[in-house]
Write a protein that holds these residues in place. Structure first.
Motif, PDB file in Angstrom:
ATOM      1  N   LYS A   9     -14.978   5.665 -33.393  1.00 25.01           N
ATOM      2  CA  LYS A   9     -13.612   5.284 -33.036  1.00 25.01           C
ATOM      3  C   LYS A   9     -13.464   3.760 -32.948  1.00 25.01           C
ATOM      4  O   LYS A   9     -14.459   3.029 -32.864  1.00 25.01           O
ATOM      5  N   TYR A  49      -5.135  15.010 -35.069  1.00 28.82           N
ATOM      6  CA  TYR A  49      -5.015  15.450 -33.673  1.00 28.82           C
ATOM      7  C   TYR A  49      -3.811  16.382 -33.466  1.00 28.82           C
ATOM      8  O   TYR A  49      -3.196  16.366 -32.391  1.00 28.82           O
ATOM      9  N   HIS A  52      -3.142  18.272 -30.298  1.00 32.95           N
ATOM     10  CA  HIS A  52      -2.896  17.486 -29.077  1.00 32.95           C
ATOM     11  C   HIS A  52      -1.457  16.964 -28.982  1.00 32.95           C
ATOM     12  O   HIS A  52      -1.091  16.370 -27.972  1.00 32.95           O
ATOM     13  N   LEU A  61      -3.326   8.147 -27.055  1.00 30.23           N
ATOM     14  CA  LEU A  61      -4.418   8.453 -27.973  1.00 30.23           C
ATOM     15  C   LEU A  61      -4.091   7.931 -29.370  1.00 30.23           C
ATOM     16  O   LEU A  61      -4.926   7.303 -30.035  1.00 30.23           O
ATOM     17  N   ARG A  85     -22.086  17.288 -31.183  1.00 30.22           N
ATOM     18  CA  ARG A  85     -21.313  17.212 -29.936  1.00 30.22           C
ATOM     19  C   ARG A  85     -22.231  17.020 -28.725  1.00 30.22           C
ATOM     20  O   ARG A  85     -21.860  16.334 -27.762  1.00 30.22           O
ATOM     21  N   ARG A 102     -21.697   8.785 -25.724  1.00 26.67           N
ATOM     22  CA  ARG A 102     -20.552   8.407 -24.890  1.00 26.67           C
ATOM     23  C   ARG A 102     -21.002   7.775 -23.569  1.00 26.67           C
ATOM     24  O   ARG A 102     -20.351   6.851 -23.073  1.00 26.67           O
ATOM     25  N   ASN A 112     -13.487   6.623 -26.190  1.00 32.07           N
ATOM     26  CA  ASN A 112     -14.789   7.242 -25.937  1.00 32.07           C
ATOM     27  C   ASN A 112     -15.719   7.265 -27.154  1.00 32.07           C
ATOM     28  O   ASN A 112     -16.512   8.170 -27.325  1.00 32.07           O
TER      29      ASN A 112
END
Ligand code: CDP
Ligand code: MG
Length: 139
Positions: A9, A49, A52, A61, A85, A102, A112
């Motif tokens: 990210k 996303y 979301h 976000l 993950r 993270r 994150n």
């Protein structure tokens, strides 16, 4: 063999953690089969996303994810979706286990550091958002 989509990210990219994050995956035996750098726009964020949209954090976000370049990749390996993950750790770094990406690099529950697909269905969907078949080297 399973494939999963990973995004480094904008926070982790801007803070020069790209190399270290990629190394963590490779050291665990996950293989890079596609890789690119891009900047998301609002439309791409809304597709990636989609589930979301409408949540209270969605606008924030979206602003974060479009704030700068990110690195998108497809990782391949046995049980790759679950393993990636686990390496990433929990969404909120305050809850992420020691040794996870993270825990090391996330700034907060939004910024994150990484994204990873959470199921075979979402992996297939998300990979196709970022990569054409010709960009995936899984021979
Ligand atoms: O990324 P992950 O699958 O762990 O978490 P998610 O619940 O699917 O949320 C997707 C992303 O939305 C998170 O990784 C955060 O960047 C962001 N988010 C946020 O900004 N605020 C929240 N309260 C929850 C998630
Ligand atoms: Mg998720």
């Amino acid at each position: 063999m399973e494939k999963t989509l990973v995004l480094i990210k904008p926070d982790a990219f801007a803070n020069h953690h790209t190399g270290d994050i990629i190394q963590r995956y490779e050291q665990e035996g996950l293989r890079i089969v596609a890789l690119k750098m891009l900047r998301m726009d609002d439309r791409l964020a809304s597709i990636h996303y989609a589930e979301h949209i409408g949540r209270p954090y969605y606008e924030g976000l979206c602003t974060f994810m479009t704030s700068g370049p990110l690195v998108a990749m497809v990782l391949e390996g046995e049980d790759a979706i679950r393993r990636v993950r686990a390496l990433n750790g929990k969404t909120n770094p305050a809850e992420a286990a020691e040794g996870t990406i993270r825990k090391a690099y996330a700034l907060d529950g939004r910024r994150n550091a990484v994204h990873a697909s959470d199921s075979p269905e979402s992996a297939a969907r998300e990979i196709s958002i970022f990569f054409n078949q010709t960009e995936i080297y899984d021979g």
